[in-house]
Design a protein around this motif. Structure first.
Motif, PDB file in Angstrom:
ATOM      1  N   THR A  35       0.804  -1.260  -0.150  1.00 55.59           N
ATOM      2  CA  THR A  35      -0.066   0.188  -0.039  1.00 55.59           C
ATOM      3  C   THR A  35       1.035   1.242  -0.192  1.00 55.59           C
ATOM      4  O   THR A  35       0.521   2.237   0.494  1.00 55.59           O
ATOM      5  N   THR A  38      -0.508   4.680  -0.762  1.00 55.86           N
ATOM      6  CA  THR A  38      -1.676   4.932   0.029  1.00 55.86           C
ATOM      7  C   THR A  38      -1.448   4.744   1.289  1.00 55.86           C
ATOM      8  O   THR A  38      -2.014   3.561   1.855  1.00 55.86           O
ATOM      9  N   ILE A  41      -4.140   4.003   3.907  1.00 54.51           N
ATOM     10  CA  ILE A  41      -4.870   2.593   3.879  1.00 54.51           C
ATOM     11  C   ILE A  41      -3.958   1.346   4.734  1.00 54.51           C
ATOM     12  O   ILE A  41      -4.585   0.882   5.398  1.00 54.51           O
ATOM     13  N   LYS A  85      -8.538  -1.549  -2.035  1.00 62.35           N
ATOM     14  CA  LYS A  85      -9.825  -0.979  -1.336  1.00 62.35           C
ATOM     15  C   LYS A  85      -9.826  -1.791   0.075  1.00 62.35           C
ATOM     16  O   LYS A  85      -9.899  -3.015   0.108  1.00 62.35           O
ATOM     17  N   PRO A  86      -9.899  -0.924   1.194  1.00 62.25           N
ATOM     18  CA  PRO A  86      -9.813  -1.547   2.662  1.00 62.25           C
ATOM     19  C   PRO A  86     -10.776  -2.530   2.522  1.00 62.25           C
ATOM     20  O   PRO A  86     -10.740  -3.716   3.528  1.00 62.25           O
TER      21      PRO A  86
END
Length: 210
Positions: A35, A38, A41, A85-86
């Motif tokens: 990640t 990001t 996240i 996408k978490p």
């Protein structure tokens, strides 16, 4: 491939703290590179991981190790600027209990690898995977083999299907058929079971990354 259920049973209680600590270190080492674009996240995912029981952390770390290996072995590798996408990762973390089944854990590892590579996994597909057993998955594979448009690079399922004789594969309608139909993964057309659009998508995301 070691079975986490057997690992858990063989571990002395006094060793749990160290094993959980090691699992946390392993998870942290794996999650941040995945990640990197990001970082926020990554921190959210690590927070969710920290709330797991020690046994669950060990299994989750094993699943992420397998996903990381699949990413490294893939042709494309990590694509730049992918937004993970978490919700997809959370679903995997919340379903560590059924990952004591090595077949199911392998499917979760594939799903995670595909999400980290290109962010293409829909959270609803991850939820559907959480409701499948190995028998369900093998039946899906058999039905998918009749569909030329469905990716079939699912090594773990092919290996299981090749060494397992399941009566359900020879019957037109079993509970597994009904269950998969209720989930919207298959449908019956002219007395033949076929994958739905949702079923094909699930098979795509649990396939080995290319």
């Amino acid at each position: 491939m070691d079975n986490p259920a057997n690992i858990v049973k063989s571990i002395p209680k006094e060793a749990w703290a160290q094993l959980a600590k090691t699992a946390c270190a392993t998870f942290e080492k794996l999650i941040y590179p995945l990640t990197a674009t990001t970082e926020g996240i990554g921190r959210l995912i690590e927070l969710r991981f920290s709330k797991l029981e020690d046994e669950q952390k060990i299994i989750a770390a094993k699943c992420f190790e397998e996903a990381h290996k699949k990413i490294q072995e893939s042709i494309t590798g990590l694509k730049p600027d992918v937004i993970v996408k978490p919700g997809v990762v959370y679903e995997a973390l919340e379903n560590t209990d059924n990952q004591t089944d090595t077949t199911i854990r392998g499917l979760w590892a594939n799903l995670l690898a595909n999400e980290f590579i290109d962010g293409s996994v829909h959270p609803e597909i991850a939820k559907l995977l959480s409701r499948l057993t190995s028998r369900d998955a093998v039946l899906l594979l058999k039905i998918a083999q009749q569909d030329e448009a469905t990716p079939l690079t699912i090594k773990i399922l092919k290996a299981l299907a090749s060494r397992t004789t399941l009566g359900l594969l020879n019957e037109r309608k079993t509970f597994n058929h009904v269950h998969l139909a209720k989930l919207g993964l298959i449908t019956e057309l002219d007395r033949v079971w076929i994958l739905t659009t949702v079923g094909r998508e699930l098979m795509r995301v649990v396939s080995d990354p290319s």
